[in-house]
Scaffold this active site. Structure first.
Site, PDB file in Angstrom:
ATOM      1  N   HIS A   2       0.824  -1.211   0.000  1.00 45.15           N
ATOM      2  CA  HIS A   2       0.000   0.000   0.000  1.00 45.15           C
ATOM      3  C   HIS A   2       0.855   1.255   0.000  1.00 45.15           C
ATOM      4  CE1 HIS A   2       0.252   1.071   4.379  1.00 45.15           C
ATOM      5  NE2 HIS A   2       0.315  -0.227   4.575  1.00 45.15           N
TER       6      HIS A   2
ATOM      7  N   HIS B 266       3.684   3.578  12.737  1.00 50.54           N
ATOM      8  CA  HIS B 266       2.722   4.686  12.694  1.00 50.54           C
ATOM      9  C   HIS B 266       3.199   5.883  13.515  1.00 50.54           C
ATOM     10  CE1 HIS B 266      -1.021   2.157  11.387  1.00 50.54           C
ATOM     11  NE2 HIS B 266       0.035   1.956  10.623  1.00 50.54           N
TER      12      HIS B 266
ATOM     13  N   GLU C 286      -5.198   1.776   2.537  1.00 50.51           N
ATOM     14  CA  GLU C 286      -5.113   0.617   3.428  1.00 50.51           C
ATOM     15  C   GLU C 286      -5.362   1.011   4.870  1.00 50.51           C
ATOM     16  OE1 GLU C 286      -2.980  -2.279   6.148  1.00 50.51           O
ATOM     17  OE2 GLU C 286      -2.704  -0.130   5.865  1.00 50.51           O
ATOM     18  N   GLU C 287      -4.819   2.156   5.261  1.00 48.03           N
ATOM     19  CA  GLU C 287      -4.853   2.548   6.669  1.00 48.03           C
ATOM     20  C   GLU C 287      -6.251   2.917   7.165  1.00 48.03           C
ATOM     21  OE1 GLU C 287      -2.474   1.968   8.455  1.00 48.03           O
ATOM     22  OE2 GLU C 287      -0.585   2.212   7.384  1.00 48.03           O
TER      23      GLU C 287
ATOM     24  N   ASP D  85       5.993   1.987   6.866  1.00 41.17           N
ATOM     25  CA  ASP D  85       4.744   1.262   6.613  1.00 41.17           C
ATOM     26  C   ASP D  85       3.927   2.089   5.615  1.00 41.17           C
ATOM     27  OD1 ASP D  85       2.373  -0.190   6.731  1.00 41.17           O
ATOM     28  OD2 ASP D  85       1.779   0.655   8.661  1.00 41.17           O
TER      29      ASP D  85
END
Length: 339
Positions: free
Chosen positions: A63, A309, A198-199, A170
């Site tokens: 992603h 994150h 995606e998140e 990420d």
């Protein structure tokens, strides 16, 4: 692999729903090596011909989006109110440097010497925080920022030869590996998907998997490494420096057991480090992909990442090499009809 491309990917900004800058970087890297299209959601769907026609259709995905914030209001004093885009740890937010529409700012909260009761011992709510871009009035702030503007952490990329520290590892790591695979000589035809959103709910993956309709899917990700003091080994999830992380279950997916065994067999035969993810937690694009159409045999292969994150996530460069090699080997076996 030349990690300068990873630096470019990580230091560029692209929260969920605003991945345009990352998409352009990726397209510029792959346009001479693969056919591609951009679907209505913004996913890049690429196809690279190999030396042979694939026995089974394989979809490799990563992603493009990162976690961040979005401006929701501007106060009379010129401060920005915001909400999160993706899951963030509120504990690490106060005093963090951010970028809003090209303007530098800092996340603020009530000063500790003005806290009352137990306020200085509790984690502030997002609603109690604000972003200060140095404006004195609403009108001054509105000249620089609009409601709905994306907010990201200020990029700070550090490669010390052993580890890489940056925001957005990420899943720019996954994008980096896919780009390098596209530029390599492939044994079999392969589909590559660079996914959006995606998140915030695995949204791009759902659309891409429906379009590609693969037999097998490998999802490249970054996953939480909790190998830090005061965390018992059973709860550390995975460890940096111990190789690629193979999941057997998470909150959205129970992974294909034959694919999992194949991954470890290939790692052992080729001297690669690999480890199981020791937690039933989280999720990734596999959650949408594996249940698409009539079902897709799916495995997630991840890099262990501390401080996920956050502004300063951290990975080991040795894990990056192991992950790339393992994904290349798995791709060849799956496309060639090994399972």
């Amino acid at each position: 692999m030349n990690t300068e491309l990873l630096r470019t990917l990580c230091t560029s900004n692209g929260i969920s729903g605003d991945e345009g800058a990352i998409r352009e970087i990726i397209i510029n890297e792959i346009k001479d090596y693969a056919e591609y299209e951009v679907d209505p959601l913004g996913n890049i769907l690429a196809f690279k011909k190999g030396k042979n026609r694939a026995e089974k259709k394989l979809m490799l995905s990563a992603h493009m989006d990162e976690v961040g914030f979005i401006v929701t209001d501007i106060t009379d004093d010129g401060l920005l109110k915001f909400d999160e885009v993706g899951g963030l740890d509120r504990r690490v937010l106060p005093a963090r440097a951010v970028v809003v529409n090209g303007k530098n700012g800092v996340i603020g909260v009530k000063p500790v010497h003005l806290c009352e009761g137990d306020e200085d011992k509790t984690i502030p709510k997002l609603g109690d925080m604000y972003i200060d871009i140095g404006a004195d009035t609403r009108e001054e702030a509105e000249k620089a920022v609009s409601l709905g503007d994306s907010v990201t952490f200020v990029p700070r990329y550090l490669d010390n030869g052993f580890t890489i520290r940056s925001k957005a590892l990420d899943d720019r790591v996954g994008c980096f590996i896919l780009i390098n695979l596209i530029k390599s000589e492939l044994e079999y035809d392969t589909h590559f998907c660079f996914l959006v959103q995606e998140e915030v709910g695995l949204r791009g993956a759902r659309a891409a998997a429906f379009t590609v309709a693969p037999d097998f899917s490998l999802v490249l990700e970054a996953t939480t490494a909790a190998d830090v003091p005061d965390v018992v080994p059973a709860k550390q999830v995975c460890r940096i420096g111990s190789g690629a992380v193979i999941g057997f279950i998470d909150r959205h997916t129970i992974y294909d057991r034959e694919m999992l065994r194949l991954a470890f067999d290939l790692a052992n035969k080729n001297g690669l480090k690999a480890q199981l993810k020791k937690a039933v937690a989280g999720g990734n694009d596999a959650g949408s992909i594996h249940s698409s159409r009539g079902g897709v045999r799916t495995l997630a292969v991840s890099i262990p990442c501390r401080y996920l994150h956050a502004q300063n996530s951290l990975i080991a460069k040795s894990d990056l090499d192991d992950l790339y090699t393992l994904v290349a080997l798995l791709s060849k076996e799956l496309s060639g009809g090994k399972l």
